[in-house]
Design an enzyme around this catalytic site. Structure first.
Site, PDB file in Angstrom:
ATOM      1  N   SER A  32       0.955  -1.196   0.494  1.00  0.00           N
ATOM      2  CA  SER A  32       0.390   0.333   0.043  1.00  0.00           C
ATOM      3  C   SER A  32       0.752   1.579   0.766  1.00  0.00           C
ATOM      4  O   SER A  32       2.104   0.994   0.293  1.00  0.00           O
ATOM      5  CB  SER A  32      -1.079   0.142   0.838  1.00  0.00           C
ATOM      6  N   HIS A  40       9.534  21.049  19.461  1.00  0.00           N
ATOM      7  CA  HIS A  40      10.909  21.978  19.736  1.00  0.00           C
ATOM      8  C   HIS A  40      11.633  22.239  20.449  1.00  0.00           C
ATOM      9  O   HIS A  40      13.085  22.496  19.971  1.00  0.00           O
ATOM     10  CB  HIS A  40      10.611  23.412  19.459  1.00  0.00           C
ATOM     11  N   ASP A  54      14.355  21.546  15.866  1.00  0.00           N
ATOM     12  CA  ASP A  54      14.570  22.769  15.395  1.00  0.00           C
ATOM     13  C   ASP A  54      13.833  22.423  13.617  1.00  0.00           C
ATOM     14  O   ASP A  54      13.642  21.490  13.081  1.00  0.00           O
ATOM     15  CB  ASP A  54      16.057  22.721  15.473  1.00  0.00           C
TER      16      ASP A  54
END
Length: 549
Positions: free
Chosen positions: A379, A522, A526
């Site tokens: 798939s 974060h 980055d």
């Protein structure tokens, strides 16, 4: 000797379990290895077997109920054995007669009777509590006091403006007297039923009132008495009633919303019977009002200063009338854990999102060639999983786990695949995905997804992911964002493949594209790192032959 069976910890993340079904009843004989119950954890429903022999003497958690790990689940022992001490030690609600006897003796003594005798609230003094002004309100804030201590208050006067979870609403007094005490200052909040104010005769000893305990239920104001306005604000009406006059000079009390609806529908308030407190006309009275034949046939007389006859009132609009209904469904253990974990992830990890569009023409052609081979089925989701695994090898910063002191770089790649089930969502994990072929990935995903929907996955098969993929493309979703499956640092959201006009070699042609969105933590990933990961991912998907090398 009787054995206490506690709620087991059936997975490393389990904090609470729910008894889905008891397979034994109190009084049944138990052999070592017998299945006692089916227990629903945060990940699956699992059979729990007995490690003891004897008679099932007590069941501590009923079917459908949940309890923390190590709570008393059951007691197994000899038939007829006394287990009262175990029940008390296990924290169940075993009645104890000794503590209840001591207060009884004290209350019969003359000295303690005088000390504990309730001081009744003086006649005419009313305790006003924070009203429940909406069905979801648990706490209110006094935005503004419109009366101050010492002011005379008449029934119907607005005491204060109270800010609820939905709106700021005027709160009126249902008593007359003097405002003796304010319990919640402007700008302060307090739970529903906290003391809001005291109204009574001027000169009343307020300190005695505040210390007094109601002597009887009749003298104790209920929340309904102190907040009669609560029923009406749930219909989006304020308690700031509008007073009008009928033709015979009698005053008519109506809420502002009722007056507005009446004006819009051309209804004369004097013809409406109010069902609110004190005969007040409220919203439902106007909606349910049906004018009599005499009222509808009455001629309209023009006043002497009109130029032309006034138009007849518009025929009332027949609004739909129905019966509101709802039902409460007990949250499953899986649903409660999903809610807790997603909330923890969303509010603890600083999420940001990066989206790219991938050219899937080559992927479609490659998949068609692969699936043309005998006994082979791949798939697009399998191709995405393989591409993610290979991209993670090149960008190890995305394959990390954050903790307060260190960032753990995972040298293995275990990809979780989000699978929707009846009760919520589970994430089976493909261990060492980077070492699997496309066909191995396809077979493993199909097997684990099937067992996930039938609750046959083991906790070990859902632990240890380092990255997660969520695919809603099969539902026609073009683009979406997901909440990071902690302790992962990122999750990829995969949309549908669509045919659309694209520019190739300076010409507009029909192409197949797919949008993917990477949600990143974060603290570990980055923006530049996430963007580079997506560039690598796109390169693999747009050139699938590179994944077969």
């Amino acid at each position: 000797m009787a054995e206490v069976i506690n709620m087991p910890r059936l997975s490393d993340t389990m904090e609470e379990g729910t008894v889905a079904k008891w397979l034994k009843n109190v009084g049944d004989k138990i052999e070592e290895g017998d299945i006692l119950a089916e227990i629903e954890t945060d990940k699956a429903t699992m059979e729990f077997e007995s490690f003891h022999e004897g008679t099932l003497l007590h069941i501590g958690i009923a079917e459908g109920d949940g309890a923390p790990v190590d709570s008393l689940l059951a007691i197994i022992g000899e038939e007829g054995e006394d287990i009262s001490s175990l029940l008390e030690g296990g924290g169940t609600t075993a009645p104890k007669e000794e503590p209840s006897e001591a207060p009884t003796e004290d209350s019969n003594s003359s000295g303690s009777a005088d000390d504990s005798a309730p001081v009744e609230i003086p006649e005419g003094v009313e305790i006003i509590k924070m009203p429940r002004l909406s069905d979801t309100m648990e706490e209110g804030t006094v935005a503004t006091w419109l009366k101050k201590v010492g002011d005379a208050v008449e029934e119907g006067d607005i005491l204060a403006e109270i800010e609820t979870d939905k709106a700021t609403m005027e709160f009126e007094s249902f008593y007359s007297g003097t405002l003796l005490h304010i319990g919640i200052a402007e700008g302060e909040g307090a739970p529903v039923d906290s003391l809001l104010a005291v109204i009574g005769p001027e000169g009343t000893d307020v300190d005695a009132v505040l210390k007094a305990k109601p002597g009887s239920e009749a003298q104790q104001p209920t929340s309904e008495e102190n907040a009669k306005v609560a029923a009406e604000p749930t219909e989006k009406e304020t308690s700031n009633d509008v007073t009008t006059s009928s033709s015979d000079g009698n005053r008519i009390f109506a809420s502002p919303l009722a007056k507005k609806i009446a004006a819009d529908k051309g209804v004369n308030l004097a013809d409406v019977s109010g069902s609110g407190d004190g005969g007040r006309i409220i919203k439902r009275d106007i909606e349910n009002y049906k004018p009599s034949a005499a009222a509808t046939s009455a001629p309209v007389k023009a006043s002497s200063d009109t130029v032309s006859a006034a138009p007849a009132a518009a025929a009332p609009i027949n609004l739909p009338v129905g019966e509101e209904g709802s039902e409460e469904v007990k949250n499953s253990q899986m649903r409660k854990v999903i809610a807790r974990r997603l909330s923890e992830s969303k509010f603890s990890a600083p999420h940001y999102y990066l989206t790219i569009e991938v050219d899937m023409d080559n992927a479609k052609a490659s998949r068609a060639q692969i699936n043309a081979l005998p006994e082979t089925k791949v798939s697009f989701n399998d191709m995405v999983l393989k591409a993610c695994a290979m991209a993670l090898k090149k960008h190890p910063q995305v394959n990390t786990t954050w903790s307060d002191d260190v960032t753990k770089y995972n040298h293995h790649i275990h990809i979780g695949v989000a699978v929707a089930v009846d009760d919520g969502l589970v994430v089976p994990v493909l261990k060492f995905t980077d070492q699997m072929s496309l066909t191995q990935i396809g077979g493993a995903v199909k097997d684990m997804a099937g067992r996930a929907r039938s609750k046959k996955l083991t906790p070990a098969e859902m632990d240890g992911s380092t990255f997660t993929v969520s695919n809603l493309g099969m539902f026609g979703i073009l683009e979406f964002t997901s909440i990071i499956n902690q302790p992962n640092s990122a999750i990829l959201s995969v949309g549908a493949i669509v045919e659309k006009p694209v520019v190739k070699n300076g010409e507009i042609v029909v192409g197949s594209t797919m949008k993917v969105t990477l949600a990143c933590d974060h603290r570990t990933v980055d923006g530049a790192t996430g963007a580079q990961f997506l560039q690598t991912l796109r390169a693999y998907l747009e050139n699938p032959v590179t994944m077969l090398a």
